[in-house]
Enzyme design. Structure first.
Site, PDB file in Angstrom:
ATOM      1  N   SER A 170      -4.665  -2.067  -2.977  1.00 57.19           N
ATOM      2  CA  SER A 170      -4.642  -1.543  -1.611  1.00 57.19           C
ATOM      3  C   SER A 170      -3.355  -0.820  -1.254  1.00 57.19           C
ATOM      4  O   SER A 170      -3.328  -0.048  -0.299  1.00 57.19           O
ATOM      5  CB  SER A 170      -4.873  -2.673  -0.608  1.00 57.19           C
ATOM      6  OG  SER A 170      -3.886  -3.680  -0.765  1.00 57.19           O
ATOM      7  N   ASP A 190       0.455  -5.024   8.597  1.00 58.64           N
ATOM      8  CA  ASP A 190      -0.622  -5.947   8.981  1.00 58.64           C
ATOM      9  C   ASP A 190      -0.490  -7.352   8.404  1.00 58.64           C
ATOM     10  O   ASP A 190      -1.432  -8.125   8.430  1.00 58.64           O
ATOM     11  CB  ASP A 190      -1.980  -5.359   8.590  1.00 58.64           C
ATOM     12  CG  ASP A 190      -2.135  -5.160   7.087  1.00 58.64           C
ATOM     13  OD1 ASP A 190      -1.227  -5.570   6.333  1.00 58.64           O
ATOM     14  OD2 ASP A 190      -3.156  -4.584   6.657  1.00 58.64           O
ATOM     15  N   HIS A 249       0.346  -5.411   4.047  1.00 58.33           N
ATOM     16  CA  HIS A 249       0.643  -4.025   3.676  1.00 58.33           C
ATOM     17  C   HIS A 249       1.775  -3.453   4.520  1.00 58.33           C
ATOM     18  O   HIS A 249       2.051  -3.939   5.620  1.00 58.33           O
ATOM     19  CB  HIS A 249      -0.623  -3.180   3.815  1.00 58.33           C
ATOM     20  CG  HIS A 249      -1.805  -3.801   3.157  1.00 58.33           C
ATOM     21  ND1 HIS A 249      -2.738  -4.562   3.849  1.00 58.33           N
ATOM     22  CD2 HIS A 249      -2.192  -3.828   1.856  1.00 58.33           C
ATOM     23  CE1 HIS A 249      -3.650  -5.015   2.999  1.00 58.33           C
ATOM     24  NE2 HIS A 249      -3.334  -4.590   1.789  1.00 58.33           N
TER      25      HIS A 249
END
Length: 391
Positions: free
Chosen positions: A50, A353, A356
């Site tokens: 991610s 978040d 990340h």
């Protein structure tokens, strides 16, 4: 109830590094004009999880608990809408596209556009997927860890790359295309370690480290065997400095910068093993450049002196809930119905978040990779070698 809680925590941990319009927003594929007149690389292929995914994952396919990437406020800073990036804006791989003066950002492989030969002849493709592991998912399933998580591994992405090349060209042209491209291997492996938190008896961390480094090494070897000549491999960042890790770690599990010591130590040892493997690859493939982007050292430099890099909040989550030291709630994450807004000044935050980074942090790290000494060989030297047709 205990079983449900354990499963929820596992799902959250699997995203440790899993380790996104308005009319005024720039197009997702369009990058701002850059200064270079003749880019040394016209094509980039990216892989990872991610931290590198530019849209292969959506809310409907994302890993547990961080399954709101298609919702605002993801993407709010730069794109002004979600582009399914796990950040408020651009990622390191986006700044790479800008540094190379590519006309657009890398399209995600699973989008319809990137499956055509036209996309390949343009700027390349991004194969990274949020929640991806280094070790094949079947391994974890065989050890009774078949919770609903991202099934793709780094080797899945290699299969996608092969399929993409077959659709784009054939024969000698394929090898020429591969030799002329830059390969960006984003960080991968943190999700593998997350399994060990609830399965230390069946999957010891040392076994995961051995297997994860072996898989990443085999993946890079696979790229080199396919004709890749220019490869940059990222190490793991300070996984213990993520709000999620600090929330779950014991209060006394802290290092000199205030992060979860055990998680950071795990990433450090992983990176040392990976570096040793890359040195061996360089020995076996003298006709290629295999560079190492030291994410750990770059991240550590920021955490030691955040104000120097413009950060006022090194630990608190910008898009989170719960307040406190980390502003992170395990069950009310960014983009969920409970968290529809972010902090007023994301550029002052390291973390977006809870897992990340903010665009501001990715921009700092990208600068450290592309302009400073956190990439070895140096990024500028790699570009010079490419311009000269070396090695």
């Amino acid at each position: 109830m205990a079983t449900t809680t354990a499963a929820n925590r596992l799902g959250l941990l699997l995203l440790l590094l899993a380790v996104v319009a308005t009319t005024a927003a720039p197009a997702v594929g369009a990058a701002p004009a850059a200064a270079a007149a003749t880019p040394p690389f016209r094509r980039v292929y990216a892989f990872g999880d991610s931290f590198t995914d530019t849209g292969n994952t959506h809310s409907t396919t994302g890993p547990y608990s961080f399954g709101y990437v298609s919702s605002p406020p993801y993407g709010a800073t730069f794109f002004h809408r979600s582009t399914n990036r796990y950040s408020d804006g651009r990622l390191v791989v986006d700044f790479l596209a800008e540094a190379l003066a590519l006309p657009t950002y890398l399209p995600p492989y699973l989008s319809s556009n990137s499956n055509s030969s036209n996309a390949t002849t343009a700027v390349g493709v991004n194969f990274a997927v949020a929640g991806a592991t280094a070790i094949e998912h079947d391994f974890f399933a065989r050890n009774n860890l078949s919770i609903d998580v991202t099934p793709q591994s780094i080797m899945t992405q290699l299969d996608w790359f092969d399929a993409h090349l077959r659709a784009a060209s054939a024969g000698a042209k394929t090898r020429e295309r591969v030799a002329d491209a830059l390969f960006w291997v984003g960080e991968i492996g943190a999700n593998d370690y997350a399994y060990t938190v609830v399965a230390r008896d069946t999957i010891p961390p040392k076994l995961v480290r051995t297997m994860a480094v072996q898989r990443v090494t085999a993946f890079v070897e696979g790229l080199l065997q396919r004709g890749a000549k220019y490869v940059i491999v990222q190490g793991l960042p300070l996984t213990g400095c993520l709000p999620l890790a600090m929330t779950l770690a014991r209060a006394d599990d802290r290092d000199a910068v205030g992060c979860a010591a055990s998680s950071n130590r795990q990433s450090y040892v992983h990176n040392r093993r990976l570096l040793a493997a890359l040195r061996e690859l360089r020995r076996r493939h003298p006709g290629a450049v295999v560079a190492y982007a030291d994410y750990y050292a770059a991240h550590l430099a920021v955490m030691r002196a955040p104000a120097r890099y413009g950060f006022a909040e090194p630990f608190r989550t910008c898009c989170g809930s719960g307040g406190g030291a980390y502003n992170f709630d395990l069950f009310a994450t960014c983009g969920s119905p409970q968290v529809t807004t972010a902090c007023a000044r994301p550029a002052e935050y390291v973390n977006w978040d809870g897992v990340h980074m903010t665009e501001a942090m990715y921009k700092v790290v990208a600068g450290m990779f592309f302009r400073d000494a956190y990439c070895r060989p140096a990024f500028k030297d790699l570009l010079a070698m490419k311009a000269q047709g070396k090695p």
